[in-house]
Design an enzyme around this catalytic site. Structure first.
Site, PDB file in Angstrom:
ATOM      1  N   GLY A  35      35.651  18.164  27.546  1.00  0.00           N
ATOM      2  CA  GLY A  35      36.170  18.828  28.791  1.00  0.00           C
ATOM      3  C   GLY A  35      37.092  19.466  28.818  1.00  0.00           C
ATOM      4  O   GLY A  35      36.948  20.991  29.562  1.00  0.00           O
ATOM      5  N   THR A  36      36.428  21.011  27.819  1.00  0.00           N
ATOM      6  CA  THR A  36      36.819  22.517  28.443  1.00  0.00           C
ATOM      7  C   THR A  36      35.108  22.828  29.366  1.00  0.00           C
ATOM      8  O   THR A  36      35.647  23.661  30.157  1.00  0.00           O
ATOM      9  CB  THR A  36      36.473  22.819  26.848  1.00  0.00           C
ATOM     10  OG1 THR A  36      37.291  22.721  26.066  1.00  0.00           O
ATOM     11  CG2 THR A  36      36.102  24.531  26.709  1.00  0.00           C
ATOM     12  N   THR A  77      19.949  17.564  28.345  1.00  0.00           N
ATOM     13  CA  THR A  77      19.393  15.750  28.666  1.00  0.00           C
ATOM     14  C   THR A  77      20.232  15.570  28.487  1.00  0.00           C
ATOM     15  O   THR A  77      21.349  15.700  27.923  1.00  0.00           O
ATOM     16  CB  THR A  77      18.201  15.418  27.569  1.00  0.00           C
ATOM     17  OG1 THR A  77      17.540  16.226  27.660  1.00  0.00           O
ATOM     18  CG2 THR A  77      18.052  13.596  27.630  1.00  0.00           C
ATOM     19  N   SER A 102      37.825  14.015  28.820  1.00  0.00           N
ATOM     20  CA  SER A 102      37.312  13.649  27.829  1.00  0.00           C
ATOM     21  C   SER A 102      37.115  13.222  26.768  1.00  0.00           C
ATOM     22  O   SER A 102      38.420  11.746  27.130  1.00  0.00           O
ATOM     23  CB  SER A 102      37.610  14.860  26.817  1.00  0.00           C
ATOM     24  OG  SER A 102      37.265  15.519  25.177  1.00  0.00           O
ATOM     25  N   HIS A 107      37.386  12.290  23.276  1.00  0.00           N
ATOM     26  CA  HIS A 107      37.616  11.920  23.082  1.00  0.00           C
ATOM     27  C   HIS A 107      39.301  11.883  22.592  1.00  0.00           C
ATOM     28  O   HIS A 107      39.834  11.695  21.438  1.00  0.00           O
ATOM     29  CB  HIS A 107      36.982  13.369  21.722  1.00  0.00           C
ATOM     30  CG  HIS A 107      37.565  14.063  22.161  1.00  0.00           C
ATOM     31  ND1 HIS A 107      39.206  14.818  21.152  1.00  0.00           N
ATOM     32  CD2 HIS A 107      37.635  15.341  22.900  1.00  0.00           C
ATOM     33  CE1 HIS A 107      39.352  16.400  21.319  1.00  0.00           C
ATOM     34  NE2 HIS A 107      38.293  16.079  23.056  1.00  0.00           N
ATOM     35  N   CYS A 155      42.597  23.885  20.287  1.00  0.00           N
ATOM     36  CA  CYS A 155      41.838  24.593  20.554  1.00  0.00           C
ATOM     37  C   CYS A 155      43.006  26.483  19.846  1.00  0.00           C
ATOM     38  O   CYS A 155      42.713  27.679  20.423  1.00  0.00           O
ATOM     39  CB  CYS A 155      42.347  24.542  22.136  1.00  0.00           C
ATOM     40  SG  CYS A 155      41.291  23.334  22.813  1.00  0.00           S
ATOM     41  N   GLN A 184      44.662  15.240  29.218  1.00  0.00           N
ATOM     42  CA  GLN A 184      45.634  14.085  27.998  1.00  0.00           C
ATOM     43  C   GLN A 184      46.318  13.382  29.141  1.00  0.00           C
ATOM     44  O   GLN A 184      46.476  11.990  28.055  1.00  0.00           O
ATOM     45  CB  GLN A 184      46.998  14.555  27.762  1.00  0.00           C
ATOM     46  CG  GLN A 184      46.487  16.325  27.000  1.00  0.00           C
ATOM     47  CD  GLN A 184      46.498  16.025  25.636  1.00  0.00           C
ATOM     48  OE1 GLN A 184      46.881  14.484  25.263  1.00  0.00           O
ATOM     49  NE2 GLN A 184      46.060  16.672  24.490  1.00  0.00           N
TER      50      GLN A 184
END
Length: 381
Positions: free
Chosen positions: A69-70, A235, A197, A199, A323, A177
Site C-alpha cells: 500500500g505504501t 521482477t 494492499s 495483507h 506505521c 482499509q
C-alpha cells in the site's frame, strides 16, 4: 493469544497460502520472458488483473501491482502529478491520511508543491464546503482516504469524486482499509486512482496494487522501467499476486455477510462497555464507519499501558496505526478530531476480523474492566 489487531495486518488464509505454493511451483517464470514459461506466468498475471479490476468496477488495463500500500500511494501520486506539473502545483489532502501519504505530501512541499490539509470534524469526516473552498486554478490532484485506519470513519467518496471531477481535478483515494470489505466502485465514485494492499485482506505482505483510470496520462517515476508497463521496476511477484487475488476474492465474495457479523460483534462490545459503565469513549462516526475498526479512549489511562496490559492478558490490540508505532507524538487523527494531546495518548484501537468470536469480545471487556478497576479503583455505578 486473542488477536484483535486486524487493521494492522491479517493472517494469510489457507486458500491464499495454497495459491502461493501452486503459483510458485507452476508459474515461476519471469512474466517478461518471451518463452512459454514466461508466457504462462504472464497469462496468470493478466487473469489476476482482470479479477482485481472486476472487484472495483475498473478496467484491466488500469491495474498495476506493487510491493504494498505504501508504494502504491507513492507511485500513484507521483506518477499522476508529474504528468500534470505544467497545469499547476496545488494539491489537496486531509489531516488524517495514512502516514505514507502524509509524509509524502510533506516531502512534496519541499519540492515546490503547495499542499492544503483539509480539517475534519469531531467524527473524522471532511466537509465538502471545505474541499470546494480549497480548490484553486492551480489545483491538480486531491488525495482523500476511503476510511481512516484508526477510527474507521468513511469519507463520502462519491460526493467528493463528483465535486473534483466537475473542477477537472484528479482524485486519488487510499482504499487499503476498505477494499473487499465495503463496496468500492471507481466509476460510480468518480475515482481516478486507488491504492490497495494484500495483507489487509488475508493475503501476503509485500504485495499491493494501484488502479489508475487507463484513459488518464501518467509519467513514470523511474524512467526506462519495463515492468508493469513502466509503472514500477523489479521482477513481478506472480505467486504473491496470485495469493493476493485469491484472498481478496474470498473476502469479497462474503462481504455482505461478514459485515453483518462484524456489526454484531461491534455492538456486543459497545453494549457490554455501556452495561458495565466503563469509562470508555468510542471515537469515529456513529454511522459512516467500518464495522471492524473500533477506536476507544480509556479515560484516565494511557493507551500504551492499556495495550501492554491487554497483551499481558493474552489479547492483541493497538494504540493506533502500526506505521506510527514508536513515535512520541500523539495520534494525528485524535488531534485532528479535537482531542488534547493528553486525551489522544489514551487512545487504543480494537479491530476485528474473520476469526473473531463473541467469546473473544467478552474476554476483552472483562480484561478492560479488571484493568480499569485495578488502575483507577472502583467507581460508582
Amino acid at each position: 493469544m486473542i488477536y484483535l489487531d486486524y487493521a494492522a495486518t491479517t493472517p494469510m488464509c489457507e486458500e491464499a497460502i495454497a495459491a502461493y505454493a501452486e503459483a510458485a511451483a507452476v508459474y515461476f517464470g519471469n512474466e517478461n520472458s518471451l518463452h512459454d514459461i514466461g508466457t504462462k506466468a504472464k497469462q496468470l498475471l493478466t487473469l489476476c488483473r482482470r479479477e482485481l479490476a472486476a472487484m472495483i468496477n475498473g478496467e484491466t488495463e488500469g491495474v498495476y501491482f506493487t510491493s504494498g500500500g505504501t508504494e502504491a500511494n507513492m507511485l500513484a501520486i507521483r506518477s499522476l502529478i508529474a504528468a500534470r506539473r505544467h497545469k499547476g502545483n496545488h494539491l489537496i489532502t486531509t489531516e488524517i491520511e495514512h502516514a505514507s501519504l502524509y509524509h509524502l505530501f510533506q516531502q512534496l512541499e519541499t519540492e515546490g508543491y503547495a499542499v492544503t490539509y483539509l480539517p475534519v470534524d469531531r467524527f473524522g469526516r471532511i466537509h465538502l464546503a471545505d474541499l470546494e473552498r480549497a480548490i484553486t486554478p492551480q489545483t491538480i490532484l486531491a488525495s482523500i482516504q476511503h476510511a481512516n485506519s484508526e477510527i474507521g470513519t468513511i469519507q463520502p467518496l462519491a460526493d467528493i469524486g463528483r465535486l473534483l471531477r466537475a473542477h477537472g481535478i484528479l482524485f486519488h483515494s487510499d482504499c487499503v482499509q476498505t477494499f473487499a470489505k465495503i463496496q468500492l466502485d471507481v466509476k460510480a465514485m468518480a475515482i481516478d486512482s486507488v491504492s490497495i494492499s494484500a495483507h489487509k485482506v488475508y493475503g501476503p505482505k509485500g504485495v499491493g496494487a494501484v488502479y489508475i483510470d487507463p484513459h488518464l496520462h501518467w509519467k513514470p517515476v523511474f524512467p526506462g522501467t519495463t515492468h508493469e508497463s513502466g509503472f514500477r521496476p523489479g521482477t513481478v511477484n506472480v505467486p504473491g499476486i496470485a495469493a493476493f487475488i485469491t484472498a481478496a476474492k474470498r473476502l469479497y465474495g462474503r462481504m455482505e455477510s461478514e459485515q453483518t457479523r462484524l456489526e454484531q460483534l461491534r455492538r456486543r462490545l459497545l453494549d457490554a462497555i455501556a452495561a458495565k459503565q466503563l469509562p470508555v469513549t468510542v471515537e469515529g462516526h456513529p454511522d459512516c464507519r467500518l464495522a471492524h475498526i473500533i477506536g476507544l479512549i480509556v479515560n484516565g489511562l494511557d493507551g500504551q499501558l492499556v495495550m501492554l496490559e491487554c497483551n499481558r492478558a493474552g489479547i492483541a490490540i493497538s494504540t493506533g496505526s502500526a506505521c506510527q508505532v514508536g513515535l512520541q507524538a500523539p495520534s494525528r487523527t485524535m488531534i485532528a478530531v479535537g482531542k488534547t494531546p493528553e486525551e489522544a495518548k489514551q487512545f487504543v484501537r480494537v479491530s476485528l476480523g474473520m476469526a473473531t468470536t463473541e467469546i473473544e469480545i467478552d474476554q476483552l471487556v472483562s480484561t478492560l474492566e479488571q484493568l480499569i478497576r485495578t488502575r483507577r479503583g472502583a467507581w460508582t455505578r
